[in-house]
Design an enzyme around this catalytic site. Sequence first.
Site, mmCIF file in Angstrom:
data_model
loop_
_atom_site.group_PDB
_atom_site.id
_atom_site.type_symbol
_atom_site.label_atom_id
_atom_site.label_comp_id
_atom_site.label_asym_id
_atom_site.label_seq_id
_atom_site.Cartn_x
_atom_site.Cartn_y
_atom_site.Cartn_z
ATOM 1 N N ASN A 155 0.222 -7.783 -4.515
ATOM 2 C CA ASN A 155 1.111 -6.621 -4.609
ATOM 3 C C ASN A 155 1.656 -6.396 -3.206
ATOM 4 O O ASN A 155 0.938 -5.923 -2.334
ATOM 5 C CB ASN A 155 0.327 -5.397 -5.100
ATOM 6 C CG ASN A 155 1.171 -4.129 -5.051
ATOM 7 O OD1 ASN A 155 2.383 -4.184 -4.808
ATOM 8 N ND2 ASN A 155 0.534 -2.985 -5.267
ATOM 9 N N LYS B 209 3.817 -4.356 -2.224
ATOM 10 C CA LYS B 209 4.181 -2.946 -1.947
ATOM 11 C C LYS B 209 5.568 -2.887 -1.287
ATOM 12 O O LYS B 209 6.420 -3.695 -1.605
ATOM 13 C CB LYS B 209 3.090 -2.270 -1.126
ATOM 14 C CG LYS B 209 1.703 -2.468 -1.767
ATOM 15 C CD LYS B 209 0.633 -1.581 -1.229
ATOM 16 C CE LYS B 209 -0.667 -1.831 -1.997
ATOM 17 N NZ LYS B 209 -1.752 -0.952 -1.603
ATOM 18 N N GLY C 181 -6.446 -0.292 0.913
ATOM 19 C CA GLY C 181 -5.924 -0.307 2.277
ATOM 20 C C GLY C 181 -6.890 0.256 3.303
ATOM 21 O O GLY C 181 -6.508 0.531 4.447
ATOM 22 N N GLU D 167 -8.568 -0.084 -9.589
ATOM 23 C CA GLU D 167 -8.399 0.034 -8.142
ATOM 24 C C GLU D 167 -8.919 1.389 -7.666
ATOM 25 O O GLU D 167 -8.195 2.399 -7.741
ATOM 26 C CB GLU D 167 -6.915 -0.080 -7.770
ATOM 27 C CG GLU D 167 -6.282 -1.393 -8.150
ATOM 28 C CD GLU D 167 -5.087 -1.712 -7.262
ATOM 29 O OE1 GLU D 167 -5.090 -2.791 -6.661
ATOM 30 O OE2 GLU D 167 -4.184 -0.862 -7.123
ATOM 31 N N GLU E 129 -0.488 4.646 -5.855
ATOM 32 C CA GLU E 129 0.542 5.122 -4.920
ATOM 33 C C GLU E 129 1.727 5.717 -5.678
ATOM 34 O O GLU E 129 2.332 6.684 -5.226
ATOM 35 C CB GLU E 129 0.976 3.962 -4.004
ATOM 36 C CG GLU E 129 -0.114 3.624 -2.991
ATOM 37 C CD GLU E 129 -0.168 2.158 -2.589
ATOM 38 O OE1 GLU E 129 0.801 1.417 -2.826
ATOM 39 O OE2 GLU E 129 -1.222 1.749 -2.039
ATOM 40 N N SER F 19 -8.896 -3.668 -1.055
ATOM 41 C CA SER F 19 -9.451 -4.391 0.084
ATOM 42 C C SER F 19 -10.100 -5.735 -0.277
ATOM 43 O O SER F 19 -11.114 -6.122 0.303
ATOM 44 C CB SER F 19 -10.431 -3.511 0.873
ATOM 45 O OG SER F 19 -9.761 -2.370 1.389
ATOM 46 N N HIS G 192 0.399 2.297 -10.533
ATOM 47 C CA HIS G 192 -0.378 2.143 -9.293
ATOM 48 C C HIS G 192 -0.665 3.535 -8.718
ATOM 49 O O HIS G 192 0.175 4.437 -8.826
ATOM 50 C CB HIS G 192 0.417 1.289 -8.290
ATOM 51 C CG HIS G 192 -0.428 0.857 -7.130
ATOM 52 N ND1 HIS G 192 -0.718 1.696 -6.084
ATOM 53 C CD2 HIS G 192 -1.061 -0.308 -6.877
ATOM 54 C CE1 HIS G 192 -1.500 1.048 -5.233
ATOM 55 N NE2 HIS G 192 -1.722 -0.167 -5.684
HETATM 56 P P1 13P Z 1 -5.274 -3.546 -0.416
HETATM 57 O O1 13P Z 1 -5.665 -4.915 -0.888
HETATM 58 O O2 13P Z 1 -4.353 -3.553 0.762
HETATM 59 O O3 13P Z 1 -6.457 -2.648 -0.250
HETATM 60 O O4 13P Z 1 -4.384 -2.911 -1.612
HETATM 61 C C1 13P Z 1 -4.879 -2.932 -2.887
HETATM 62 C C2 13P Z 1 -3.804 -2.534 -3.810
HETATM 63 O O5 13P Z 1 -3.390 -1.387 -3.845
HETATM 64 C C3 13P Z 1 -3.232 -3.575 -4.668
HETATM 65 O O6 13P Z 1 -2.418 -3.012 -5.653
#
Ligand code: 13P
Length: 246
Positions: free
Chosen positions: A9, A11, A172, A166, A96, A211, A94
């Site tokens: 992803n 982002k 992150g 997640e 976010e 992560s 997601h």
């Molecule tokens: P990270 O792998 O950067 O923690 O992000 C996970 C994520 O949100 C994947 O959709």
Amino acid sequence: MRKKIIAGNWKMNKTPKEAVELTRMLKGLVDTDKSDVVFCVPAIDLIPVGEVLKGTNISLGAENVYYEESGAYTGEISPSMLKEVGVKYVIIGHSERRQYFAETDETVNKKVKKILEHDMIPIMCCGETLEQREAGITIEHIRIQVKKGLRDLSASDAEKVIIAYEPIWAIGTGKTATSNQAQEVCHAIRTVLGEIFGDTAEKMRIMYGGSVNGKNAAELFTMADIDGGLVGGASLKADFEKIVNY
Ligand code: 13P
């Protein structure tokens, strides 16, 4: 047996030029038929990245979609637009998007149905906050997200859906859920899927995200109910190869 799926992803990272460079760099490293590999990229990168991925086993994924077919929805992208440029998977819900863009279980449900109507595969995300985990309501929260997100789906439609667990506190942050924590929730997800869709639950894929890196991928992906990973930061680097070839 469920085939593993490992999706990056990206982002809101990589301009079209940068996206092409990254795809060229990664494709030789992660092109495999052992697992399904997906690059979920910003909408503006879909066409150029799709071009570079032609002739590989790597699939193209989007990070969002709108649930109407067309019309006066300034700034949105429709399912047919994604389909036409070769998108196979779409990330939905997601954390976010839930946090910053007012995505709810209801809009997630509408999007899941639309994506299926257009023969694409939804990757529907769920996950708890640190407060919810500490309050001991993780499983309850996840069960609600899954039930509402998949409301009114038939078992044959549900079979195509992929769930991504997640935990928000692991995104992150460098703080991965332990393999046992991740397995516990992914197992709870399969249980609720079984309550709704019966035996179909055994065929549905559940990914872990938060992560994931080259060091922890193998342990996570070999847990009984974890069928792969949704990878943020580490999917933008050569390290993604270690995750795909865990
Ligand atoms: P990270 O792998 O950067 O923690 O992000 C996970 C994520 O949100 C994947 O959709």
